[in-house]
Design an enzyme around this catalytic site. Structure first.
Site, PDB file in Angstrom:
ATOM      1  N   ILE A 234       0.872  -1.049  -0.009  1.00  0.00           N
ATOM      2  CA  ILE A 234      -0.083   0.034  -0.053  1.00  0.00           C
ATOM      3  C   ILE A 234       1.008   1.376   0.087  1.00  0.00           C
ATOM      4  CG2 ILE A 234      -1.831   1.308   1.223  1.00  0.00           C
ATOM      5  CD1 ILE A 234      -2.721  -1.538   2.305  1.00  0.00           C
ATOM      6  N   TRP A 285       6.449  -5.117 -10.555  1.00  0.00           N
ATOM      7  CA  TRP A 285       4.913  -4.965 -10.338  1.00  0.00           C
ATOM      8  C   TRP A 285       4.423  -5.851 -11.549  1.00  0.00           C
ATOM      9  CZ3 TRP A 285       4.168  -2.484  -6.277  1.00  0.00           C
ATOM     10  CH2 TRP A 285       4.897  -1.320  -5.919  1.00  0.00           C
ATOM     11  N   HIS A 290       1.207  -1.162  -7.647  1.00  0.00           N
ATOM     12  CA  HIS A 290       0.771  -1.087  -6.448  1.00  0.00           C
ATOM     13  C   HIS A 290      -0.957  -1.943  -6.398  1.00  0.00           C
ATOM     14  CE1 HIS A 290       3.367   1.329  -3.929  1.00  0.00           C
ATOM     15  NE2 HIS A 290       3.352   2.237  -4.974  1.00  0.00           N
ATOM     16  N   ALA A 464       5.762  13.385   6.848  1.00  0.00           N
ATOM     17  CA  ALA A 464       4.327  13.657   7.382  1.00  0.00           C
ATOM     18  C   ALA A 464       4.371  14.106   8.631  1.00  0.00           C
ATOM     19  CB  ALA A 464       3.627  12.196   7.236  1.00  0.00           C
TER      20      ALA A 464
END
EC number: 2.8.2.-
Length: 614
Positions: A234, A285, A290, A464
């Site tokens: 994620i 991938w 994702h 963040a």
């Protein structure tokens, strides 16, 4: 003023300027003055022009006095005049640079002199101050009031050594994280690395009721067989760091081969050319950028086995794993990532065999990317996939009609998505939390029976965390991610309960191991004691076969005393071990972890008691 004899002899000699400088006289100290006078006597020479004085309108200065009255000034002017022709031949830029260099050299010399004098004055003052302090402190104890010169030198040397050591220490250990400065490590035992990673209370109060099967996670993963670990990555949950741990930091019989400059590593099973890990850093991938739960469950079997017939495919066990993160921190981190130009346009979003249409999944921006977008614009887009991303990527989208919002009402859709995400997360082989790196490492090692080489690092400062938001904006972000907030609360409770369960199970296994060791040693001791008693009785009977034990009643009390001592010792050891176990079980709280350093305390106590009795 009359010249000395050597000067007169030099003046009396014939001058030969065309053959070079005049011969050196026997008076070296007066040689420069004689040269100056000879040069001044020659017409047209540089010295004569200097002797004639400066141009009109300029003060004559020191050139107004006769040469012989001030020989030192004449000699200095001669030296400058001798350098003048060479300096005049240089270009103007080169002359300017040489002038600046000379001036800079003089300034550097001045700075060095000032620094040397300042340090000397500082050392002198420091010596006097420290001498005064030591004389005040040790004056009553010493017979001599003032310190002698050797003591002052020694004191100054010690002070300078101390200052040098402080400077070196600050250079080597500039921060407070230096291991040399952690003095508490010498006075206190090493703390449990799995306690309070997020600086919260060590006690944990569960909110959800989970069965033993939900808490027990022990996967029989056979890396040499056909089982496969599938990593669901994620965005902005720390999955890149965890994915690198999987390919570079696990102790394996055949480690992954990672080449410099390549993101993907080759992770083959021992003796096979087949991968045991399906992730970004091993297979790439393969199912899309994702890929979510819906895409992976339908894509991984076909991607691993290729075009092989379904009947010939091996019966594999697909062990899904993932990492979750606090929704607010993850949302802000994704916004910062989008600001830098990330789009994830290569994501397929395949559901039910097809990707969504532009009407089902509109775009939030019109250009090539959304770089530089403000936070308000990022939150105002109703089609932003960052909202409740973790629930959407962990749920089965086929239950709600994929990305078609008209299949069911929004409230019912949200409820189905949340329950599906919780169920899939609970039945996964493993999931970790970004805020608990060491606990994540511990649970993965216990689940798959695979150990990491180096421990995980908990980073509390991220992009963040550097974003300062108001309480109003934080509440709005929580409202936009209300499904993720509820899923994260559920996941955190399940994660910590699993960790508690595994730690308690580990302590129980260690306690059982200590009990087995005590039983083994007790049996060996009883066996050895009975053999020694049997050998003693056999030797006594062989020496006196005709004697009756009743004739020597003094031997029976000794034998009975030995047997009583042995029985009492065994009873005491059994009682002590049971009391210790009861105390340990009472002290161990539900949210408290204990180290395994006391794994051999019971055995050592037992051996010590036996040695003392012997």
């Amino acid at each position: 003023m009359a010249l000395p004899a050597c000067g007169a002899r030099a003046l009396g000699r014939p001058l030969k300027p065309e053959r070079g400088a005049p011969a050196r006289t026997t008076c070296p100290r007066r040689h420069s003055r004689v040269e100056a006078e000879l040069a001044a006597s020659r017409p047209g020479s540089v010295a004569a022009s200097v002797r004639a004085g400066p141009p009109r309108g300029v003060s004559r200065g020191f050139n107004s006095q006769p040469l012989l009255d001030e020989p030192l000034k004449a000699s200095s002017s001669l030296a400058g005049a001798a350098r003048a022709p060479i300096f005049a031949l240089l270009p103007r830029g080169r002359r300017r640079r040489m002038h600046d260099l000379r001036r800079r050299w003089d300034l550097g010399s001045l700075c060095r002199a000032l620094l040397t004098r300042g340090l000397a004055a500082l050392g002198h003052s420091l010596k006097h101050v420290l001498g005064a302090i030591f004389s005040k402190i040790f004056g009553p104890l010493a017979s001599v009031g003032n310190m002698d010169e050797k003591s002052n030198k020694l004191l100054l040397a010690l002070v300078m050594l101390f200052l040098f050591a402080v400077i070196v220490l600050q250079y080597v250990c500039p921060g407070t994280e230096c291991q040399l400065l952690r003095l508490q490590a010498f006075s206190s035992p090493m703390p449990d690395p799995y306690r309070s990673e997020d600086e919260s209370s060590a006690r944990f109060v569960p909110r959800y009721n989970f069965s033993r099967g939900d808490l027990m996670r022990k996967v029989d993963f056979d890396i040499k067989g056909d089982d496969l670990i599938v990593f669901l990555h994620i965005q902005k949950t720390g999955g890149t760091t965890f994915g690198r741990h999987l390919v570079r930091n696990i102790q394996l019989e055949q480690p992954c081969e990672c080449r410099v400059g390549q993101k993907k590593c080759t992770c083959h099973r021992p003796g096979k050319r087949e991968t045991w890990l399906f992730s970004r850093f091993s297979t790439g991938w393969s199912c899309g950028l994702h890929a979510d739960w819906t895409e992976l469950t339908s894509c991984v079997p076909a991607a691993v086995d290729g075009k092989r017939d379904a009947r010939l495919r091996p019966s594999r066990n697909f062990h899904y794993i993932t990492i979750l993160r606090d929704p607010v921190s993850r949302y802000l981190s994704e916004w910062r990532h989008v600001q830098r130009g990330a789009t994830w346009k290569a994501s397929l979003h395949v559901c039910d065999g097809r990707p969504p249409t532009s009407e089902e999944l509109p775009s939030c921006y019109t250009g090539d990317d959304w770089s530089g977008c403000p936070l308000k614009e990022f939150m105002d887009c109703p089609y932003n996939l960052a909202n409740n991303r973790q629930v959407r990527m962990l749920s089965d989208l086929t239950l709600v009609g994929c990305y078609n919002l008209s299949v069911m009402p929004e409230k019912q859709r949200n409820k189905v998505l949340l329950e599906s995400a919780k169920s899939n997360l609970k039945h996964m082989a493993f999931f970790g939390l970004t805020e608990f790196q060491r606990k994540t490492q511990y649970l993965f090692e216990k689940t798959f029976n695979m150990n990491f080489i180096s421990p995980f690092t908990q980073y509390n400062t991220t992009r963040a965390s550097s974003v300062e938001i108001s309480e109003e904006i934080q509440k709005r972000i929580e409202g936009l991610n209300f499904l993720d907030m509820e899923l994260y609360s559920y996941a955190k409770d399940l994660f910590l309960q699993r960790y508690q369960f595994m730690r308690q199970k580990e302590h129980q296994e260690a306690r059982q191991k200590r009990q087995d060791q005590r039983k083994f040693l007790k049996g060996r001791f009883l066996q050895t004691h009975s053999q020694s008693q049997g050998q003693g009785q056999g030797q006594g009977q062989s020496q006196n076969p005709s004697q009756n034990p009743s004739q020597h009643p003094s031997q029976n009390p000794n034998m009975n005393a030995n047997q009583n001592v042995t029985q009492n010792l065994i009873q005491n050891l059994t009682q002590n071990s049971s009391q210790k176990e009861n105390q340990e079980s009472q002290k161990q709280s539900p949210g408290q972890e204990q180290s395994d350093s006391s794994a051999s305390n019971g055995t050592s106590d037992y051996i010590g008691s036996v040695e003392k009795w012997r």
